[in-house]
Motif scaffolding. Structure first.
Motif, PDB file in Angstrom:
ATOM      1  N   ILE A  65      -4.036 -21.184  32.289  1.00  0.00           N
ATOM      2  CA  ILE A  65      -2.603 -20.706  32.431  1.00  0.00           C
ATOM      3  C   ILE A  65      -2.154 -21.379  33.712  1.00  0.00           C
ATOM      4  O   ILE A  65      -1.004 -22.027  33.890  1.00  0.00           O
ATOM      5  CB  ILE A  65      -2.330 -19.456  32.287  1.00  0.00           C
ATOM      6  N   LEU A  66      -2.790 -21.266  34.896  1.00  0.00           N
ATOM      7  CA  LEU A  66      -2.242 -21.506  36.208  1.00  0.00           C
ATOM      8  C   LEU A  66      -2.091 -23.085  36.322  1.00  0.00           C
ATOM      9  O   LEU A  66      -1.189 -23.598  37.050  1.00  0.00           O
ATOM     10  CB  LEU A  66      -3.213 -21.186  37.295  1.00  0.00           C
ATOM     11  N   PHE A  67      -3.031 -23.867  35.579  1.00  0.00           N
ATOM     12  CA  PHE A  67      -2.758 -25.347  35.738  1.00  0.00           C
ATOM     13  C   PHE A  67      -1.485 -25.974  34.978  1.00  0.00           C
ATOM     14  O   PHE A  67      -0.931 -27.010  35.256  1.00  0.00           O
ATOM     15  CB  PHE A  67      -3.921 -25.885  34.953  1.00  0.00           C
ATOM     16  N   PHE A  68      -0.866 -24.979  34.452  1.00  0.00           N
ATOM     17  CA  PHE A  68       0.534 -25.399  33.745  1.00  0.00           C
ATOM     18  C   PHE A  68       1.769 -25.147  34.754  1.00  0.00           C
ATOM     19  O   PHE A  68       2.780 -26.015  34.602  1.00  0.00           O
ATOM     20  CB  PHE A  68       0.912 -24.380  32.649  1.00  0.00           C
ATOM     21  N   VAL A  69       1.532 -24.597  35.811  1.00  0.00           N
ATOM     22  CA  VAL A  69       2.515 -24.257  36.916  1.00  0.00           C
ATOM     23  C   VAL A  69       3.060 -25.412  37.305  1.00  0.00           C
ATOM     24  O   VAL A  69       4.376 -25.724  37.605  1.00  0.00           O
ATOM     25  CB  VAL A  69       2.078 -23.310  38.013  1.00  0.00           C
ATOM     26  N   PRO A  70       2.335 -26.442  37.816  1.00  0.00           N
ATOM     27  CA  PRO A  70       2.633 -27.770  38.256  1.00  0.00           C
ATOM     28  C   PRO A  70       4.038 -28.375  37.284  1.00  0.00           C
ATOM     29  O   PRO A  70       4.528 -29.565  37.811  1.00  0.00           O
ATOM     30  CB  PRO A  70       1.532 -28.650  38.569  1.00  0.00           C
ATOM     31  N   VAL A  72       5.162 -18.126  32.127  1.00  0.00           N
ATOM     32  CA  VAL A  72       3.686 -18.711  32.683  1.00  0.00           C
ATOM     33  C   VAL A  72       2.924 -17.841  33.698  1.00  0.00           C
ATOM     34  O   VAL A  72       1.800 -17.324  33.174  1.00  0.00           O
ATOM     35  CB  VAL A  72       3.885 -20.042  33.252  1.00  0.00           C
ATOM     36  N   ILE A  73       3.671 -17.181  34.710  1.00  0.00           N
ATOM     37  CA  ILE A  73       2.937 -16.306  35.523  1.00  0.00           C
ATOM     38  C   ILE A  73       2.640 -14.992  34.941  1.00  0.00           C
ATOM     39  O   ILE A  73       1.740 -14.195  35.090  1.00  0.00           O
ATOM     40  CB  ILE A  73       4.001 -16.069  36.609  1.00  0.00           C
ATOM     41  N   PHE A  74       3.755 -14.483  33.938  1.00  0.00           N
ATOM     42  CA  PHE A  74       3.715 -13.316  33.176  1.00  0.00           C
ATOM     43  C   PHE A  74       2.041 -13.245  32.394  1.00  0.00           C
ATOM     44  O   PHE A  74       1.253 -12.500  32.334  1.00  0.00           O
ATOM     45  CB  PHE A  74       4.740 -12.848  32.146  1.00  0.00           C
ATOM     46  N   PHE A  82      -5.279 -24.320  43.350  1.00  0.00           N
ATOM     47  CA  PHE A  82      -6.665 -24.077  43.942  1.00  0.00           C
ATOM     48  C   PHE A  82      -7.174 -22.624  43.327  1.00  0.00           C
ATOM     49  O   PHE A  82      -8.430 -22.361  42.968  1.00  0.00           O
ATOM     50  CB  PHE A  82      -6.361 -23.797  45.480  1.00  0.00           C
ATOM     51  N   ALA A  83      -6.190 -21.994  42.860  1.00  0.00           N
ATOM     52  CA  ALA A  83      -6.477 -20.577  42.142  1.00  0.00           C
ATOM     53  C   ALA A  83      -7.048 -20.882  40.888  1.00  0.00           C
ATOM     54  O   ALA A  83      -8.103 -20.175  40.464  1.00  0.00           O
ATOM     55  CB  ALA A  83      -5.282 -19.748  42.258  1.00  0.00           C
ATOM     56  N   GLY A  84      -6.568 -21.837  40.043  1.00  0.00           N
ATOM     57  CA  GLY A  84      -6.982 -22.228  38.731  1.00  0.00           C
ATOM     58  C   GLY A  84      -8.487 -22.753  38.833  1.00  0.00           C
ATOM     59  O   GLY A  84      -9.346 -22.306  37.856  1.00  0.00           O
ATOM     60  N   ILE A  85      -8.801 -23.381  39.934  1.00  0.00           N
ATOM     61  CA  ILE A  85     -10.133 -23.938  39.847  1.00  0.00           C
ATOM     62  C   ILE A  85     -11.134 -23.009  40.232  1.00  0.00           C
ATOM     63  O   ILE A  85     -12.040 -22.717  39.528  1.00  0.00           O
ATOM     64  CB  ILE A  85     -10.173 -25.178  41.191  1.00  0.00           C
TER      65      ILE A  85
END
Length: 415
Positions: free
Chosen positions: A84-89, A100-102, A166-169
């Motif tokens: 999910i975090l990879f969608f943030v950018p 997304v963060i939820f 970084f967090a997603g990886i």
């Protein structure tokens, strides 16, 4: 074999908080400086931490207890969190980023308690002394959080979406790694007749019928409103210092002193609890929050950098003393049949309801009263308000909450 088990759990603990620390303290810098969103918009995004803390840990705990091995559920949640975090950018709208963060927090927040549960089970099944062995393992989680803050700051990622990458990886690596951990087979709960209310830990709400306990939970919520203010605004505040200054250039590194302090103050808690008692230690924590925010408010004075360092040092007392002494109060003042539920209620009031209201209210206050005509933030005024709020809560707690120190109070849980 024993060293191998502890080392494997240490890696899990390190990554558990690395994948959170990479963005937790810098999301406001990313939102307000990188994306130029309002504090209310970013505050709403940050509030998803509190919303997902209210019931998700209990629900996933039930799943791990009844239907799926804990380490596998833990791994699946981290894989989902990382994905999910990879969608943030790719998100440029704060309303979209909220969801997304939820979604990411729904996956991540339960893993904090699951990580503890996995460690307890693995250590117990391998005949380790959990009380002696777990704290040195858990402290590496704080180290992971610090390293993540440093990575984000030193790579200049505190205003870019790279922090979430970084967090997603890290989360993907942790998710894969989790499947190599020793099996944590679900316990057989079918022999116990428990209703949904009991399973969710909601049976502890009957404690609100007791005046003293109701007052404790009320103050837990009120102080919980102040607990996340450092994580929300600390890095943004330090980032606002002039570029070319140590604080402005290394805001994340400076703020990480708070986490270093946390690892040190936790070692002093047994002494303070035994010497002063639970209420006095909670009072120390509340006054430490007043000092924390008061020193931040004076950060633009001639001695500002010294006060900022001291503020970060006192954070360890502010955070550890209330959370652990509050947990000890629950443990020693509730019936054993509902202690786990009561502990869950304590976390729900502080990290759930309290953090949610604090996030929404503080971001509204900053947007409405402390944004200057040039677009800069009047941090001195904002921190002064937060310090005053913490002081009012501390004074009311001292006057209204009655609890006498009994030196034998903690004897049952100190063995």
């Amino acid at each position: 074999m024993g060293k191998s088990i502890k080392f494997r759990l240490t890696i899990m603990s390190f990554l558990q908080f690395f994948v959170w620390g990479a963005w937790l303290t810098t999301i406001f810098t990313y939102g307000t400086k990188g994306k130029h969103w309002s504090y209310q918009e970013v505050g709403a995004i940050f509030s998803t931490l509190a919303l997902s803390s209210i019931l998700m840990p209990s629900l996933t705990g039930i799943i791990a207890d009844k239907w799926i091995r804990a380490e596998r559920l833990y791994g699946l949640l981290h894989l989902a969190y990382g994905g999910i975090l990879f969608f943030v950018p790719f998100v440029d709208n704060p309303d979209q980023l909220f969801y997304v963060i939820f979604a990411a927090m729904i996956c991540y927040m339960p893993t904090i308690s699951l990580a503890n549960s996995i460690s307890y089970r693995v250590l117990t099944s391998n005949e380790f002394n959990v009380l002696k062995t777990f704290p040195p393992i858990r402290v590496w989680g704080t180290v992971g959080f610090i390293v993540a803050m440093w990575v984000t700051n030193l790579t200049g990622s505190n205003i870019t979406a790279n922090q979430f990458v970084f967090a997603g990886i890290g989360a993907i690596l942790l998710g894969i790694y989790s499947f190599t951990l020793p099996a944590c087979t679900p316990e057989n709960l079918h022999s116990e007749k428990k209703g949904l209310i009991n399973l969710l830990g909601l049976d502890a709400f009957k404690l609100f019928a007791n005046y003293k306990m109701a007052l404790f939970f009320l103050f837990s919520m009120l102080l919980g409103a102040a607990l996340q203010l450092s994580n929300m605004y600390g890095e943004s505040y330090l980032f606002s210092f002039p570029k070319g200054s140590v604080i402005g250039d290394y805001s994340g590194v400076i703020l990480s002193i708070s986490q270093i302090s946390e690892t040190l103050f936790i070692l002093t808690i047994p002494f303070f609890l035994k010497r002063f008692g639970i209420k006095q230690v909670m009072m120390m924590a509340m006054m430490a929050w007043v000092i924390r925010y008061g020193f931040f408010a004076l950060g633009d004075t001639s001695a500002g950098w010294i006060l900022i360092i001291l503020s970060n040092i006192v954070y360890g007392m502010a955070f550890d003393f209330f959370n652990i002494s509050g947990s000890m109060f629950i443990e020693t003042n509730t019936d054993h049949s509902i202690r786990s539920s009561a502990q869950g209620l304590f976390m729900m009031m502080t990290n759930g309801f309290g953090a949610y209201f604090g996030t929404i209210a503080s971001s509204w206050v900053i947007d409405k009263h402390f944004i200057l005509p040039d677009g800069q933030t009047n941090w001195s005024g904002a921190w002064s308000v937060f310090a005053t709020y913490s002081l009012v809560v501390a004074v009311l707690f001292a006057v209204l909450f009655k609890h006498k120190h009994n030196p034998t109070e903690l004897s049952e849980i100190s063995h």
